[in-house]
Design an enzyme around this catalytic site. Structure first.
Site, mmCIF file in Angstrom:
data_model
loop_
_atom_site.group_PDB
_atom_site.id
_atom_site.type_symbol
_atom_site.label_atom_id
_atom_site.label_comp_id
_atom_site.label_asym_id
_atom_site.label_seq_id
_atom_site.Cartn_x
_atom_site.Cartn_y
_atom_site.Cartn_z
ATOM 1 N N SER A 52 -3.829 8.195 6.656
ATOM 2 C CA SER A 52 -3.148 7.613 5.487
ATOM 3 C C SER A 52 -2.502 8.718 4.657
ATOM 4 C CB SER A 52 -4.165 6.881 4.609
ATOM 5 O OG SER A 52 -3.577 6.514 3.370
ATOM 6 N N TYR B 62 -12.363 6.249 0.144
ATOM 7 C CA TYR B 62 -11.401 5.956 1.222
ATOM 8 C C TYR B 62 -10.559 7.194 1.553
ATOM 9 C CZ TYR B 62 -7.179 3.793 3.324
ATOM 10 O OH TYR B 62 -6.115 3.469 4.132
#
Ligand code: NAD
Ligand code: MG
Length: 304
Positions: free
Chosen positions: A196, A209
């Protein structure tokens, strides 16, 4: 010089899906893991646009989280490139998984549906065993399943339960699935992990995350070094802000009105815009010398 309409048509199509005054999506929320049909607008997974060229002909792929979002776009592209495709997903996502399977069948390929909660090691092992049995082997593993929950409270409010869900889904499952898959992967096979932009530009609301995504990059580079001499390539794709069920299921609804506006390209991406990177990395011919790298599909945010 006249403008070439083919250069601008895809961008115009994606920009047309931005329906609010702020240039984003209407405020909306779902419970995790989230489903596709309630999304407004529906995401574009390349259903009407992706054209295959036999680049993965006869290969066998497992895409975790292949029911929806980026995983569904990859499933459509892989099937149209000639691969048989197994998808992993949570049992409550059966509706989305069935829709993805139909798209794989429409491409004339085999679809294998494997519902399982991958936070459990035995579920990861059984998933790989079922896929190998039903597809007759495995050539491409896409570790795409992921979970996040945006939180406005700081680190002191983060519970062990929160951390477990994020770390087990994003990291433990990737390790367990890859361990179980490796004995079945031969020369020319490849593993693609989903990282990401959060690995490079972490948001304070996604502390746990973002840490998993940085770890996924590290794992990708390190595993590529370990298995390179077996002819297995390991790479990652780092998406930027992409319109998938994960967003309404894990972000505050209002956030979506400006979602993706802060990228250099000035808009969020659609799942369909990720497919090319995953096809390239999986292709034994085109990416034969590509391993240990991260391809950013971020709307222009840097991934180095
Ligand atoms: P998505 O919700 O469509 O896909 C995520 C999938 O993960 C779900 O469909 C679900 O099947 C699977 N999953 C979650 N928990 C699971 C569990 N315990 N067991 C089995 N499967 C589980 O959303 P997406 O955005 O397409 O997400 C795909 C990947 O892309 C994730 O790794 C996510 O972190 C990453 N990503 C997304 C964005 C974005 O903006 N959408 C940005 C960067 C990275
Ligand atoms: Mg889903």
């Amino acid at each position: 010089m006249p403008e070439n309409p083919d250069l601008t048509a895809p961008v115009a199509r994606h920009a047309a899906s931005l329906t609010t005054e702020e240039g984003g999506f209407p405020a909306q929320e779902q419970q995790p893991p989230g489903l596709t049909p309630p999304m407004d607008p529906l995401p574009d997974h390349g259903e009407d646009t992706y054209v295959g060229h036999d680049r993965l002909k006869g290969l066998r792929a497992l895409i975790t989280g292949g029911d929806s979002g980026i995983g569904r776009a990859v499933a459509i592209a892989y099937a149209r490139e000639g691969a048989d495709v197994a998808i992993g997903y949570l049992p409550e996502e059966q509706e989305d998984a069935t829709a993805t399977a139909e798209l794989i069948h429409e491409a004339g390929r085999t679809a294998v549906l494997v519902p399982a909660d991958l936070r459990v090691q035995a579920a990861c092992t059984t998933t790989i065993e079922r896929v190998v049995a039903e597809l007759g082997g495995l050539d491409i593993l896409v570790n795409n399943a992921g979970y996040q929950m945006a939180r406005t409270q700081g680190l002191e409010e983060l519970t062990t339960e929160d951390m477990d869900r994020v770390f087990k889904t994003n990291l433990y499952a990737m390790f367990w699935l890859t361990q179980a898959a490796l004995p079945h992967l031969g020369r020319g096979a490849s593993i693609i992990n989903v990282s990401s932009i959060q690995a490079y530009e972490p948001s304070t609301t996604l502390l746990d995350y973002a840490a998993t995504k940085a770890a996924i990059n590290n794992f990708t580079v390190n595993l590529a070094a370990e298995v390179g001499n077996r002819g297995i390539r390991v790479n990652a794709v780092a998406p930027g802000p992409i319109w998938t069920p994960l967003q309404p299921a894990t972000q505050e609804g209002d956030h979506l009105k400006t979602f993706g506006a802060d990228t250099p390209l000035g808009r969020p991406g659609q799942p369909a815009e990720l497919a090319g990177a995953f096809v390239f990395l999986a292709s034994p011919a085109e990416a034969s010398y590509v391993s240990g790298t991260v391809v950013g599909v971020t709307g222009g945010k840097p991934v180095f």
